[in-house]
Design a protein around this motif. Structure first.
Motif, short mmCIF file in Angstrom:
data_model
loop_
_atom_site.label_atom_id
_atom_site.label_comp_id
_atom_site.label_asym_id
_atom_site.label_seq_id
_atom_site.Cartn_x
_atom_site.Cartn_y
_atom_site.Cartn_z
N LEU A 2 -27.94 32.81 45.18
CA LEU A 2 -27.46 31.30 45.03
C LEU A 2 -25.51 31.36 45.04
CD1 LEU A 2 -29.79 30.38 42.15
CD2 LEU A 2 -29.89 29.83 44.51
N GLN A 3 -25.24 30.21 45.34
CA GLN A 3 -23.92 30.10 45.33
C GLN A 3 -23.55 28.74 44.16
OE1 GLN A 3 -21.58 31.79 46.94
NE2 GLN A 3 -23.39 32.93 47.75
N ALA A 4 -22.46 28.77 43.57
CA ALA A 4 -22.03 27.55 42.93
C ALA A 4 -22.35 26.21 43.53
CB ALA A 4 -20.58 27.47 42.55
N ALA A 24 -38.29 22.84 34.80
CA ALA A 24 -38.48 21.13 34.45
C ALA A 24 -38.00 20.79 33.21
CB ALA A 24 -39.91 20.90 34.73
N ASN A 25 -37.76 21.78 32.53
CA ASN A 25 -37.11 21.60 30.89
C ASN A 25 -35.66 21.17 31.23
OD1 ASN A 25 -39.69 23.82 30.25
ND2 ASN A 25 -39.34 22.25 28.82
N LEU A 26 -34.89 21.63 32.23
CA LEU A 26 -33.76 21.43 32.26
C LEU A 26 -33.27 20.30 33.21
CD1 LEU A 26 -32.66 25.26 32.49
CD2 LEU A 26 -32.25 23.59 30.64
N VAL A 33 -28.05 29.35 33.49
CA VAL A 33 -28.97 30.39 33.25
C VAL A 33 -28.35 31.93 33.42
CG1 VAL A 33 -31.32 30.92 33.62
CG2 VAL A 33 -30.70 28.43 33.54
N ALA A 34 -28.25 32.53 32.44
CA ALA A 34 -28.03 33.89 32.52
C ALA A 34 -29.27 34.61 32.29
CB ALA A 34 -26.81 34.15 31.61
N PHE A 35 -29.34 35.90 32.95
CA PHE A 35 -30.50 36.71 32.81
C PHE A 35 -29.88 38.21 32.86
CE2 PHE A 35 -34.83 38.01 32.93
CZ PHE A 35 -34.85 38.95 33.85
#
Length: 43
Positions: A2-4, A24-26, A33-35
């Protein structure tokens, strides 16, 4: 990768209370989102 500015892909996770949390919550919000796949593990 993904890109900005790319749309967030659909996902489903569990929150600390074991409830489902999905993309959907966002919807409609600006979010980061950090993982960390190895946090708090022995790996």
């Amino acid at each position: 990768m993904l890109q900005a500015g790319d749309a967030m892909p659909e996902f489903t996770l569990r929150d600390p209370e074991r409830e489902k949390f999905t993309d959907a919550n966002l919807r409609g919000a600006i979010a980061v989102v950090a993982f960390y796949p190895m946090s708090f593990t022995g790996g």
